[in-house]
Design a protein around this motif. Structure first.
Motif, mmCIF file in Angstrom:
data_model
loop_
_atom_site.group_PDB
_atom_site.id
_atom_site.type_symbol
_atom_site.label_atom_id
_atom_site.label_comp_id
_atom_site.label_asym_id
_atom_site.label_seq_id
_atom_site.Cartn_x
_atom_site.Cartn_y
_atom_site.Cartn_z
ATOM 1 N N GLN A 1 -21.733 56.322 -26.328
ATOM 2 C CA GLN A 1 -21.528 55.829 -27.707
ATOM 3 C C GLN A 1 -22.846 55.422 -28.358
ATOM 4 O O GLN A 1 -23.089 55.683 -29.539
ATOM 5 N N SER B 1 -26.337 59.992 -34.826
ATOM 6 C CA SER B 1 -25.740 60.004 -36.166
ATOM 7 C C SER B 1 -26.706 59.455 -37.187
ATOM 8 O O SER B 1 -26.831 59.978 -38.304
ATOM 9 N N ARG C 1 -24.403 57.083 -31.664
ATOM 10 C CA ARG C 1 -24.750 56.369 -32.898
ATOM 11 C C ARG C 1 -26.186 56.669 -33.314
ATOM 12 O O ARG C 1 -26.492 56.854 -34.506
#
Length: 299
Positions: free
Chosen positions: A21, A28, A25
């Motif tokens: 995760q 992203s 992130r």
């Protein structure tokens, strides 16, 4: 007993999921930054392209205006004019562009007359003393003007008098001495202004009297009309008491003074006499001019 790997799977899986995760992130965020940069670059490029199109349109419009302005000159096309004059079309187009630039600058540029070498504005020149009139011999050996006319006062006092003026009665003998001064100046080719300076100087020094030695009252060894000193090289006592010699010696000294014609009378006289009273000569300028005028008139 060997523990099954599946027993540890629940503990490992959450750790791997959390790491994934975090990486997701970051990826992203980096992707979003790249997209924003790409969008900004696109927008900047778009603005540049728009500005470039506008510049190109303006340039095209200016070119059209230039071509229209120079397309015909007195009813002839550029091509025909080039063929007739032998000039290249490019040179004619440059000339047309210059013409359009003049139109854009305003009608005053085209209508303005070509500069010419204008004569410089006249400057006020110092009043020069008048040249002496053609001499003619008279009975006393001097010279007078051909028609006996007295010179104008502007010739005698070109700059006006300075300070309060003095006057003294003149005897026939004194007038004869003044006449000698005036005639000597004319013989030497000097203007009337020089005669005024000479007479005024003698009025101050001796009241136009040919003075000999005055004994105790004498100023050193000063003698004659101009109180010239033999010890200073003016001449012998006999010479400086000769009115014509004394006058010639004074005017010789005056001619050595640079620019005496443009000096106030008292400065010109003082430059020759080197008196202890340098401003005393000015008070006699008006009477000296009157005497010179009277002598020139034949009185």
């Amino acid at each position: 007993m060997k523990v099954s790997f599946a027993r540890w799977l629940p503990a490992i899986t959450p750790q791997q999921t959390s790491s994934q995760q975090t990486s997701s992130r970051q990826a992203s965020r980096e992707q979003a930054s790249r997209r924003r940069a790409e969008v900004g670059a696109y927008r900047l490029g778009d603005q540049v392209r728009i500005a470039g199109r506008q510049v190109a349109e303006h340039a095209a419009g200016a070119a059209r205006t230039t071509r229209q302005a120079v397309a015909r000159v007195d009813g002839e096309s550029v091509r025909r004019l080039a063929a007739r004059t032998g000039l290249r079309k490019g040179a004619l187009l440059v000339a047309g562009l210059a013409f359009v630039g003049g139109v854009a600058a305003g009608p005053g540029v085209l209508d303005a007359p070509a500069p010419s070498a204008a004569a410089p504005a006249p400057q006020a020149a110092p009043v020069a003393p008048a040249a002496p009139a053609a001499p003619a011999a008279n009975d006393d050996g001097g010279n007078s003007s051909d028609d006996g006319a007295a010179p104008k006062m502007e010739q005698l006092i070109p700059y006006g008098t300075q300070g309060a003026q003095s006057s003294t009665p003149i005897s026939p003998e004194q007038l004869d001495n003044a006449r000698t001064i005036v005639h000597t100046a004319r013989k030497m080719g000097l203007p009337e202004r020089a005669a005024v300076i000479g007479v005024a100087t003698s009025l101050q020094e001796s009241k136009l009297n040919n003075l000999g030695h005055l004994g105790a009252q004498n100023d050193h060894d000063s003698l004659g009309l101009f109180q010239q000193r033999p010890s200073s090289g003016w001449g012998t006592p006999e010479q400086v008491t000769n009115p014509e010699y004394a006058s010639r010696a004074f005017f010789d000294g005056l001619e050595r003074v640079h620019g005496w014609q443009d000096m106030p009378l008292t400065d010109a006289a003082q430059s020759v006499q080197v008196s202890a009273y340098p401003f005393a000569y000015a008070q006699w300028e008006q009477q000296a001019a009157d005497i010179v005028r009277s002598v020139d008139a034949g009185h």
